[in-house]
Design an enzyme around this catalytic site. Structure first.
Site, PDB file in Angstrom:
ATOM      1  CE  LYS A 190     -39.101  71.803   1.810  1.00  0.00           C
ATOM      2  NZ  LYS A 190     -39.588  71.817   3.195  1.00  0.00           N
ATOM      3  CG  ASP A 250     -37.300  52.340   2.294  1.00  0.00           C
ATOM      4  OD1 ASP A 250     -37.945  51.790   1.374  1.00  0.00           O
ATOM      5  OD2 ASP A 250     -36.102  52.117   2.520  1.00  0.00           O
TER       6      ASP A 250
END
Ligand code: NAD
Length: 356
Positions: A190, A250
């Site tokens: 980021k 996930d």
């Protein structure tokens, strides 16, 4: 070759028993010793990671871990909660590199929530830095806000930080892994907003100079989350920080349909590793004999490959799992019409049989 067996809580003991069964069937010189961890250790010794369990893990070549946690421990003070055991093991063993492969088996393509053509043949590897980032950064805590529009109000804060050597070593792990695969690394950051991830991006770019044979691209985490559901097959190896990796791995897990199929490995600089399924302790199905043991069995295969240097034995287990799926055997979480639904122990027995 010494293995510490830490079954833990919930379905942990059931699924680990099946992986141990498969390991024993290989007839390798493996020494296995079991110790309590998590809630089970809290009950037995008053702490989720007792000294004796930690010592056993430190002295072993590898740790096979089930899962920890149960809602009944949610009211305990945080340092005594079962989940602290896994955080403590990661920290104490220096397990900085977490490998989470997401592989979509041909027979389970239907189990994904994405269209079959998007996931058929999917084979990606997420490498998550595991001992740094905002999960471990100090200072953290609660205080009265010292400034800003809500000065004086209660606030909480955490610290995101990465040092150059931390990024360098995980970048090398990713480039080396890509060399054994399709030769492509996507570094997720980021950097457009966070100083920490600008350093991350700079260091990954520098380390890449030592791996000219590997293709590197950079992607912001929000785009990576989107691309994982839009076109997951365009990834090979994804390398990212602790928090982004937690979330993206996930997400990738669910591309394959069942979390009950996904192994993981966490390695330190000496190659010592902790191997565990990607799922938790599933208290809702514990003790019913229906849990899928394949993620744990495949974690044992990763253990043989990465820490015990037994690639043939690892490949035998992986081929046996493929064979069992091809025979149409399924635990309830991956069941589909026309298949034979079996319980945890039957699935373990079938893998042993299929080892040949
Ligand atoms: P979970 O992964 O345990 O379960 C989520 C869902 O997936 C449940 O419906 C469960 O029945 C199902 N599931 C999970 N593993 C399965 C398997 N092998 N076979 C069939 N179905 C399976 O996540 P949760 O319910 O959010 O958490 C339960 C407990 O596990 C919590 O205490 C949590 O803190 C803990 N946890 C531990 C670890 C770890 O030990 N590394 C990781 C995640 C969560």
């Amino acid at each position: 070759m010494k293995i510490a067996i830490l079954p833990g809580d919930g379905i942990g003991p059931e699924i680990v028993a099946e992986a141990v069964k498969v390991l024993r069937a290989l007839a390798l010189p493996l020494e296995m010793e079991t110790a309590p961890v998590g809630g089970a250790a809290y009950e037995a010794a008053g702490h989720p990671l007792p000294e004796a369990t930690l010592r056993l893990a430190q002295q072993a070549d590898a740790v096979l871990f089930g899962a920890v946690g149960d809602w009944k421990y949610d009211t305990l003070p945080r340092p005594l909660r079962p989940e602290q055991a896994i955080l403590g093991l990661r920290k104490q063993l220096g397990l900085f590199a977490n490998f989470r492969p997401a592989l979509c088996y041909e027979q389970l393509t239907h189990a994904s929530s994405l269209k079959p053509e998007l996931v058929a043949g999917l084979d990606i590897l997420i490498i998550r830095e595991l001992t740094g980032d905002i999960y471990f950064g100090q200072p953290r805590g609660r205080r009265a806000a010292p400034d800003g529009p809500f000065a004086g109000a209660e606030e909480a804060f955490d610290t995101m930080r990465y040092s150059r050597p931390e990024v360098e070593r995980i970048a090398r792990v990713a480039f080396e892994a890509a060399r054994q695969r399709r030769g492509k690394v996507t570094s997720v950051d980021k950097a457009n907003v966070l100083e920490t991830f600008q350093l991350w991006k700079d260091v990954v770019t520098e380390v890449h100079r030592d791996y000219p044979d590997v293709e590197l691209d950079h992607m912001y985490v929000d785009n990576a989350a989107m691309q994982l559901v839009k076109a997951p097959k365009k990834f090979d190896v994804i390398v990212t920080g602790n928090m982004f990796g937690d979330i993206l791995s996930d997400e990738a897990a669910m591309l394959t349909g069942s979390i009950g199929m996904l192994p993981s490995a966490s390695l330190n600089e000496r190659g010592q590793g902790l191997y565990e399924p990607s799922h938790g302790s599933a208290p809702d199905i514990a003790g019913k004999g229906v849990a899928n043991p394949l993620a744990t069995i495949l974690s044992a295969a990763m253990m043989l490959r990465y820490s015990l240097k037994q690639p043939e034995a690892a490949a035998r287990i992986e081929a046996a799992v493929q064979r069992v799926l091809a025979q149409g055997l399924r635990t309830a979480d991956i069941a589909s019409p026309g298949c034979t639904v079996v319980g945890t122990a039957q699935m373990g027995d079938a893998v042993v049989q299929a080892l040949g």
